[in-house]
Structure formats: C-alpha cells, structure tokens
Enzyme design. Structure first.
Site, PDB file in Angstrom:
ATOM      1  N   ASP A 180      20.449  42.728  16.408  1.00 44.05           N
ATOM      2  CA  ASP A 180      21.266  42.007  15.437  1.00 44.05           C
ATOM      3  C   ASP A 180      22.199  42.911  14.649  1.00 44.05           C
ATOM      4  O   ASP A 180      22.004  44.125  14.581  1.00 44.05           O
ATOM      5  CB  ASP A 180      20.374  41.215  14.487  1.00 44.05           C
ATOM      6  CG  ASP A 180      19.381  42.097  13.729  1.00 44.05           C
ATOM      7  OD1 ASP A 180      18.841  43.028  14.345  1.00 44.05           O
ATOM      8  OD2 ASP A 180      19.152  41.855  12.532  1.00 44.05           O
ATOM      9  N   GLU A 195      16.180  41.935  13.176  1.00 36.55           N
ATOM     10  CA  GLU A 195      15.435  42.961  12.435  1.00 36.55           C
ATOM     11  C   GLU A 195      15.890  43.019  10.992  1.00 36.55           C
ATOM     12  O   GLU A 195      15.074  43.177  10.084  1.00 36.55           O
ATOM     13  CB  GLU A 195      15.624  44.332  13.096  1.00 36.55           C
ATOM     14  CG  GLU A 195      14.814  45.447  12.447  1.00 36.55           C
ATOM     15  CD  GLU A 195      15.437  46.015  11.169  1.00 36.55           C
ATOM     16  OE1 GLU A 195      14.681  46.294  10.213  1.00 36.55           O
ATOM     17  OE2 GLU A 195      16.674  46.146  11.108  1.00 36.55           O
TER      18      GLU A 195
END
Length: 409
Positions: free
Chosen positions: A94, A152
């Site tokens: 991400d 995350e």
C-alpha cells in the site's frame, strides 16, 4: 564526527550473484510501474492485478483476494521431503495519502496518493525473489510462501490475512521480511534479535468542563487548564512509572480547544500516541493514562470521555531466524561496517502480528544515497530511494531461503 558507514558510491555489488544482478533492470521497471499507480490500504487493485499477472506469467501457484487485495504465492523446491519446511516472505503493497513532489519520469499518476515509504520497492523485491526461486527450484528443498500484504500503513492488513489462513495449508514454520530504510545508507543492513520496532497504542480524550467569560473564571471549569495539566502529567508516565531501561514514548500530537481569546472553552480535545518495546507493558499505559486523566479532572470538577485502543504490537525478532538473516547479510554486504545491530526505531509495523504467530525476522535494508539526493525521510513528499537496493534485497531473500532449508536438515 566521521561516518563509519560506507559511501554508497563504493558499495561492492560483486557479492550479488550475476544471475540476480542481470535482473536489476526488470526490478527497476516493476518498481517504477508500481510507483506510478500507488493505492491506499485495501484498495490495491491495480497493484494486485500486476502482481497476479506476473505470477501467472511465470507459472507460480497463487491465491488472490485474501483480505480484500492480498495475494499468497507458493513455490515448491524440487526435492521436497515428506514433511517439508515452509518459509514465508512478506511484502506490503500500500501507499500513503501524500501528494508527490518528485519530478521524475515515474512520478505518481494518482493525485494525492504516493509510495512515500518504499512499499513499491518491497513488492518489486518480492516479485524478483518469486521469479528467481521459480527458475531455481533445484536449489532448495522446502516450500516458500510469498505474502503480498495490503494496508500496512492503516488500518493493517496483516491480522486479517492471518485470520484468513495465510499461515496455514501448508503451515508456515518461519517468516522473514524487510523494509527499505532511508535512515541507513545503501550498503548497510539493520538486523537484530529481539525488539526492532515499537508497539503503538492510541487514544482520544475530550475534557468536559464548563465554559464562560474569560473575565469570570470562577464561574467556569476551564477545559484548557485541565488539558494543559494532563499533557504535562502524561510525561511522568515514562519518566517515573516505566523502568528507565525500557524505552517508551507518550506523545500528545493534537490539542484543540476554544474559539475566542476571551471565552473560556467548555471542551478540549486531544489525540495521542503511545510507543514501547517491552511486550510486558501491554495494558499498563491504558490504565495509567486513564488514572492521570481521571485524577486531574476530578481535582478541577471536570469530566472526560476517553477512547483508547491498541494498533500494533512490537516487532520482536526470533534469535535463531535473526542470526540466519545476519549470517546471510554478512555474505552480501561488507562487514562489519555494513551491519547495524542497534537499529531500533519507535516506528511501528504490522509485521508484528506475523511474528506473534511464527518465529521470524524483520530487518532494515539501507536505501539512502545523499549523493543522488535520495535521502529524504519516509512519508516525505520527496521520498525516493537508491534502486540498487532492489537487487540487494532479492539476493538476501534468496540466500535466506537456500540457507534456511539447508539448516533444517
């Protein structure tokens, strides 16, 4: 003081095998494509499609759609035993809600979203590792699971992936992962046993006082005065309640109150983060924070509304797996200056959830190169890293795989 770290321009790349060095242009191409299409947590659809496409192209068995956008790939060595060992490699995918300020050909094409923490590099390194291992299955005898994890940064994709069973069928025996780290120069690696990154807990608190005129304070309960005393008192938790050998931080990052200089505010709102390494401190800060807030509010006749929650536990590396990684790093980078054992940070990572389930090691791969203006800190709108680290990351992962399965026999 003269730096003891190697100058990035003098990093010895001869320790990276030619077959991996020859793939460096591919690693860079993948990383830059991912950098151009950053996506926030649980929205990594284009990223997941790209990863899946490559795995399918290489004939690698994989499952998609885990915890929304997560992927797990499985690569089996050619000489499997009856009960083969399983080593997992984790990479996060991400990006962050940051507007990129870099003027580079691979600049983010998504307005307000940027890979400002190196996760595009993590994904490219994991892809490179998958490709290499698939082409060299004769070099290891176990099973490698490569976990491409969403979210995350927030709200955390590791835990939902674990709950979805990524560590099962086949059961993972150990796990490794890395973070490109611009706090270390290219050619260095931060690896240590025990606590590497901190637990993170958060709280929001609203002080409920009684507003009034600034000239008539005796008619009020000043929420600003109460909040100010709470902010100061919270610092005594670390200073006087935590063993000085244990590092910890309480940071009030937001404090909002009032609308006008001559009006005493009836409410004050604060938000804070708590960080610590020692797992035994779990639950302690929650209790102590509320004791302090309740005591000060009571002494002033105020009330409060407190919301406290735990985000990630600390990243705790297993001694044996950390030693495995360290022994591999010694083969890849110049030592001893290339290894940084004292590399702890109060930053947090949800790799910690994986490490709570199975023994493993998370380590920092130095990626800064100030000579190329590639040393901006993580989460900065001009963050970028020296892409030479990509091949180094693949080399370390591949050698960890080979060495791990040999050590299991």
């Amino acid at each position: 003081m003269v730096s003891t770290f190697p100058n990035p321009s003098s990093v010895d790349l001869s320790r990276i095998r030619l077959s991996i060095r020859s793939l460096q242009p591919q690693f860079v191409e993948w990383r830059r494509r991912l950098h151009q299409q950053p996506e926030l947590g649980f929205q990594e659809k284009l990223t997941a499609e790209f990863v899946s496409q490559k795995l399918q192209e290489w004939g690698i068995e994989h499952q998609t759609g885990i915890a929304h956008t997560g992927i797990v790939a499985i690569i089996k060595g050619n000489k499997l035993t009856t009960t083969p060992q399983v080593l997992a490699i984790r990479a996060d995918m991400d990006a962050l809600p940051i507007q990129e300020l870099n003027e580079v050909p691979y600049k983010s094409q998504h307005d307000g979203v940027m890979h400002a923490c190196g996760h595009d590099g993590h994904t490219a390194i994991a892809l490179g590792t998958a490709y290499y291992l698939q082409q060299h299955r004769q070099d290891f005898s176990g099973i490698v699971k490569i976990i491409f994890q969403p979210a995350e940064e927030s709200p955390g994709g590791a835990k939902p992936m674990i709950e979805a069973g990524v560590l099962k069928n086949p059961d993972v025996d150990a796990i490794i992962g890395l973070h490109l780290w611009n706090n270390l120069p290219l050619g260095t690696v931060g690896v240590r046993a025990g606590a590497l990154m901190a637990a993170v807990e958060c709280f929001n608190c609203t002080i409920l006082g009684k507003g009034g005129h600034g000239a008539l304070p005796h008619q009020t309960v000043d929420s600003v005065v109460v909040a100010a005393q709470i902010v100061n008192a919270l610092q005594t938790i670390v200073a006087r309640n935590v063993n000085p050998i244990d590092s910890a931080v309480v940071t009030v990052g937001e404090l909002h109150a009032g609308t006008k200089r001559n009006v005493i505010a009836d409410t004050a709102k604060m938000s804070a983060t708590v960080r610590y390494f020692n797992p035994s401190l779990k639950g302690f800060f929650n209790q102590r924070v509320e004791q302090i807030i309740a005591g000060i509010c009571q002494s002033h006749g105020a009330n409060y509304d407190l919301e406290y929650w735990s985000l990630y536990p600390p990243v705790i590396n297993d001694i044996k797996i950390a030693e495995l990684v360290r022994s591999v790093v010694e083969e890849v980078v110049e030592t001893p200056l290339g290894i940084v054992p004292e590399c702890q940070t109060m930053a947090a990572e949800d790799m910690s959830f994986f490490l709570e389930e199975v023994p493993g090691c998370y380590f920092f791969l130095g990626s800064a190169n100030s000579a190329k203006d590639l040393a901006y800190p993580h989460h900065h709108p001009r963050f970028d890293f020296d892409e030479t680290a990509l091949a180094m990351g693949v080399e370390i992962f591949v050698r960890c795989v080979e060495k791990y399965f040999v050590s299991c026999h």
